[in-house]
Design a protein around this motif. Structure first.
Motif, PDB file in Angstrom:
ATOM      1  N   ALA A  39       0.858  -1.154   0.058  1.00  0.00           N
ATOM      2  CA  ALA A  39      -0.136   0.070   0.140  1.00  0.00           C
ATOM      3  C   ALA A  39       1.106   1.392   0.095  1.00  0.00           C
ATOM      4  O   ALA A  39       0.382   2.347  -0.387  1.00  0.00           O
ATOM      5  CB  ALA A  39      -1.022   0.047   1.089  1.00  0.00           C
ATOM      6  N   ASP A  40       2.106   1.215   0.384  1.00  0.00           N
ATOM      7  CA  ASP A  40       2.823   2.441   0.400  1.00  0.00           C
ATOM      8  C   ASP A  40       3.950   2.254  -0.660  1.00  0.00           C
ATOM      9  O   ASP A  40       5.078   3.079  -0.665  1.00  0.00           O
ATOM     10  CB  ASP A  40       3.807   2.361   1.737  1.00  0.00           C
ATOM     11  CG  ASP A  40       2.914   2.819   2.988  1.00  0.00           C
ATOM     12  OD1 ASP A  40       2.073   3.717   2.811  1.00  0.00           O
ATOM     13  OD2 ASP A  40       3.287   2.250   4.147  1.00  0.00           O
ATOM     14  N   SER A  41       3.588   1.839  -1.798  1.00  0.00           N
ATOM     15  CA  SER A  41       4.468   1.598  -2.846  1.00  0.00           C
ATOM     16  C   SER A  41       3.623   2.281  -4.223  1.00  0.00           C
ATOM     17  O   SER A  41       2.417   2.265  -4.331  1.00  0.00           O
ATOM     18  CB  SER A  41       5.014   0.228  -3.275  1.00  0.00           C
ATOM     19  OG  SER A  41       5.676  -0.260  -2.038  1.00  0.00           O
ATOM     20  N   SER A  42       4.708   2.598  -5.336  1.00  0.00           N
ATOM     21  CA  SER A  42       4.103   3.148  -6.530  1.00  0.00           C
ATOM     22  C   SER A  42       4.977   3.377  -7.384  1.00  0.00           C
ATOM     23  O   SER A  42       6.315   4.074  -7.070  1.00  0.00           O
ATOM     24  CB  SER A  42       3.376   4.334  -6.216  1.00  0.00           C
ATOM     25  OG  SER A  42       2.463   5.098  -7.385  1.00  0.00           O
ATOM     26  N   PHE A  43       4.726   3.081  -8.636  1.00  0.00           N
ATOM     27  CA  PHE A  43       5.737   3.557  -9.815  1.00  0.00           C
ATOM     28  C   PHE A  43       5.492   4.854 -10.383  1.00  0.00           C
ATOM     29  O   PHE A  43       6.345   5.227 -11.195  1.00  0.00           O
ATOM     30  CB  PHE A  43       5.497   2.552 -10.836  1.00  0.00           C
ATOM     31  CG  PHE A  43       6.189   1.104 -10.651  1.00  0.00           C
ATOM     32  CD1 PHE A  43       7.645   1.042 -11.234  1.00  0.00           C
ATOM     33  CD2 PHE A  43       5.585  -0.032 -10.346  1.00  0.00           C
ATOM     34  CE1 PHE A  43       8.323  -0.130 -10.765  1.00  0.00           C
ATOM     35  CE2 PHE A  43       6.338  -1.336 -10.001  1.00  0.00           C
ATOM     36  CZ  PHE A  43       7.612  -1.336 -10.375  1.00  0.00           C
ATOM     37  N   ASP A  44       4.450   5.424  -9.869  1.00  0.00           N
ATOM     38  CA  ASP A  44       4.006   6.685 -10.571  1.00  0.00           C
ATOM     39  C   ASP A  44       5.200   7.800  -9.959  1.00  0.00           C
ATOM     40  O   ASP A  44       5.400   7.995  -8.944  1.00  0.00           O
ATOM     41  CB  ASP A  44       2.676   7.281  -9.806  1.00  0.00           C
ATOM     42  CG  ASP A  44       2.193   8.693 -10.317  1.00  0.00           C
ATOM     43  OD1 ASP A  44       2.885   9.327 -10.832  1.00  0.00           O
ATOM     44  OD2 ASP A  44       0.745   8.829 -10.046  1.00  0.00           O
ATOM     45  N   GLN A  45       5.591   8.495 -10.855  1.00  0.00           N
ATOM     46  CA  GLN A  45       6.666   9.588 -10.647  1.00  0.00           C
ATOM     47  C   GLN A  45       6.333  10.526 -10.022  1.00  0.00           C
ATOM     48  O   GLN A  45       7.097  11.426  -9.443  1.00  0.00           O
ATOM     49  CB  GLN A  45       7.422   9.740 -11.688  1.00  0.00           C
ATOM     50  CG  GLN A  45       8.325   8.547 -12.577  1.00  0.00           C
ATOM     51  CD  GLN A  45       9.128   7.730 -11.548  1.00  0.00           C
ATOM     52  OE1 GLN A  45      10.491   8.322 -11.332  1.00  0.00           O
ATOM     53  NE2 GLN A  45       9.013   6.648 -11.138  1.00  0.00           N
ATOM     54  N   HIS A  46       4.993  10.937  -9.513  1.00  0.00           N
ATOM     55  CA  HIS A  46       4.642  12.009  -8.876  1.00  0.00           C
ATOM     56  C   HIS A  46       4.406  11.487  -7.503  1.00  0.00           C
ATOM     57  O   HIS A  46       3.943  12.562  -6.592  1.00  0.00           O
ATOM     58  CB  HIS A  46       3.243  12.321  -9.473  1.00  0.00           C
ATOM     59  CG  HIS A  46       3.186  13.297 -10.790  1.00  0.00           C
ATOM     60  ND1 HIS A  46       3.993  14.250 -11.154  1.00  0.00           N
ATOM     61  CD2 HIS A  46       2.821  12.508 -11.934  1.00  0.00           C
ATOM     62  CE1 HIS A  46       3.771  14.397 -12.585  1.00  0.00           C
ATOM     63  NE2 HIS A  46       3.255  13.181 -12.907  1.00  0.00           N
ATOM     64  N   PHE A  47       4.538  10.258  -7.117  1.00  0.00           N
ATOM     65  CA  PHE A  47       4.183   9.699  -5.883  1.00  0.00           C
ATOM     66  C   PHE A  47       4.985  10.534  -4.781  1.00  0.00           C
ATOM     67  O   PHE A  47       4.480  10.977  -3.720  1.00  0.00           O
ATOM     68  CB  PHE A  47       4.483   8.376  -5.782  1.00  0.00           C
ATOM     69  CG  PHE A  47       4.152   7.481  -4.483  1.00  0.00           C
ATOM     70  CD1 PHE A  47       2.544   7.344  -4.280  1.00  0.00           C
ATOM     71  CD2 PHE A  47       5.045   7.100  -3.727  1.00  0.00           C
ATOM     72  CE1 PHE A  47       2.506   6.730  -3.299  1.00  0.00           C
ATOM     73  CE2 PHE A  47       4.774   6.273  -2.598  1.00  0.00           C
ATOM     74  CZ  PHE A  47       3.535   6.150  -2.291  1.00  0.00           C
ATOM     75  N   PRO A  48       6.272  10.692  -4.774  1.00  0.00           N
ATOM     76  CA  PRO A  48       7.058  11.275  -3.595  1.00  0.00           C
ATOM     77  C   PRO A  48       6.843  12.722  -3.650  1.00  0.00           C
ATOM     78  O   PRO A  48       6.656  13.162  -2.300  1.00  0.00           O
ATOM     79  CB  PRO A  48       8.547  11.311  -4.183  1.00  0.00           C
ATOM     80  CG  PRO A  48       8.690  11.142  -5.529  1.00  0.00           C
ATOM     81  CD  PRO A  48       7.200  10.175  -5.995  1.00  0.00           C
TER      82      PRO A  48
END
Length: 317
Positions: A175-184
């Motif tokens: 749930a705390d993971s993403s490949f979306d580069q806007h995520f951070p």
């Protein structure tokens, strides 16, 4: 002395700008975490996650491990003659251009994946091409996973970050993971700021459009969840991946090489990683049913990570 004590002894007195997050989990459900609750780039562990997603598409016959990649690529074709297979791409045996992806600093233009594959501006890496006879040898390169990202996107007509969320992150419980580069940027309060050569990375981190090779943001606990799911799949206890594909994922595909998106050795499997400003690892020891992941906001602390791997090997190998 237990693993937690060894970890604390190793990290005591480290540079105060260095953040190290760690997680230890077992298939029995026991979990221990240390360090601040931060988000880090998973660096090349992204390849390991992308490989799991690709194998789920193999399981449902969307793609075939031993098919020519150009039969699946519709928006770009790998130049040259001869057959390069999905299996070779996953195992780094396709002989493609030797690339490490440094990413793009804040304020720099970010290329599309097609520009990266073609080596066209503003890409900062060479074009992805065949350079060695496919299948002839192991050659670790991010080029393989840039190709894989385009292939999976073409085949499914789904943006890569959304595809991996559906195939891997959500079903595994990451749930705390993403490949979306806007995520951070959307989680600035938890995003670890990178350091390279003793200095902070300007802007905190780089954008990685080469998502399959280096673009995942995650936590040690989420990475442990994936390693334990693969452990269960290998034992025939996973609803996400059949045991025959999990077995192939964990078998060397060439002498001295990797499995399918997986580093193998000393009774363990998993992956290590290094991006501009960060380094990390995630490994599982199937014999003990234990997984360990560590993530840092420093590019040049691999000695500490290797020491942590050795501590985990002593306790869980």
């Amino acid at each position: 002395m237990g693993f937690e004590e060894d970890w604390r002894d190793l990290t005591a007195g480290t540079d105060p700008t260095l953040d190290i997050g760690i997680a230890v989990g077992g298939v029995d459900g026991d979990v221990w975490t240390g360090g601040r609750d931060l988000l880090f780039p998973a660096c090349s562990i992204s390849k390991h996650v992308a490989a799991f997603g690709a194998l789920r598409l193999v399981a449902d016959t969307t793609i075939d491990l031993d098919a020519d990649v150009n039969t699946y690529l519709s928006s770009w074709q790998l130049p040259g003659t001869g057959t390069v297979t999905v299996r070779q791409v996953l195992a780094h045996t396709a002989g493609l251009t030797e690339n490490w992806f440094p990413g793009y600093a804040v304020g720099e233009p970010v290329p599309s994946l097609l520009q990266i594959l073609a080596g066209a501006p503003p890409a900062n890496t060479p074009a992805v091409r065949r350079e060695l006879l496919p299948g002839s040898e192991f050659r670790y390169s991010g080029s393989h996973y840039a190709l894989l990202q385009q292939l999976l996107t073409d085949v499914t007509a789904t943006p890569f970050d959304e595809l991996m969320a559906a195939l891997v992150l959500e079903p595994v419980g990451m749930a705390d993971s993403s490949f979306d580069q806007h995520f951070p940027n959307e989680h600035q309060e938890r995003a670890a700021r990178g350091h390279a050569n003793g200095a902070a990375v300007p802007g905190g981190w780089h954008t990685q459009p080469e998502m399959a090779g280096a673009g995942l943001w995650s936590t040690p606990l989420d990475l442990v969840r994936l390693e334990l799911e693969i452990t269960r799949a290998h034992a025939g206890d996973s609803a996400l991946l059949p045991p025959d594909l999990a077995t192939q994922m964990l078998e060397r595909q060439s002498p001295g090489g990797f499995g399918l998106g997986t580093e193998i050795g000393d009774g363990r499997f998993g992956h290590t990683g290094q991006n501009t400003g960060y380094s990390c690892f995630a490994f599982a020891w199937p014999a003990s049913g234990t997984a360990v992941a560590a993530m840092t906001n420093a590019e040049d602390c691999r000695d500490t990570l290797f020491a942590l791997i050795e501590i985990a090997q002593r306790h869980f190998g």
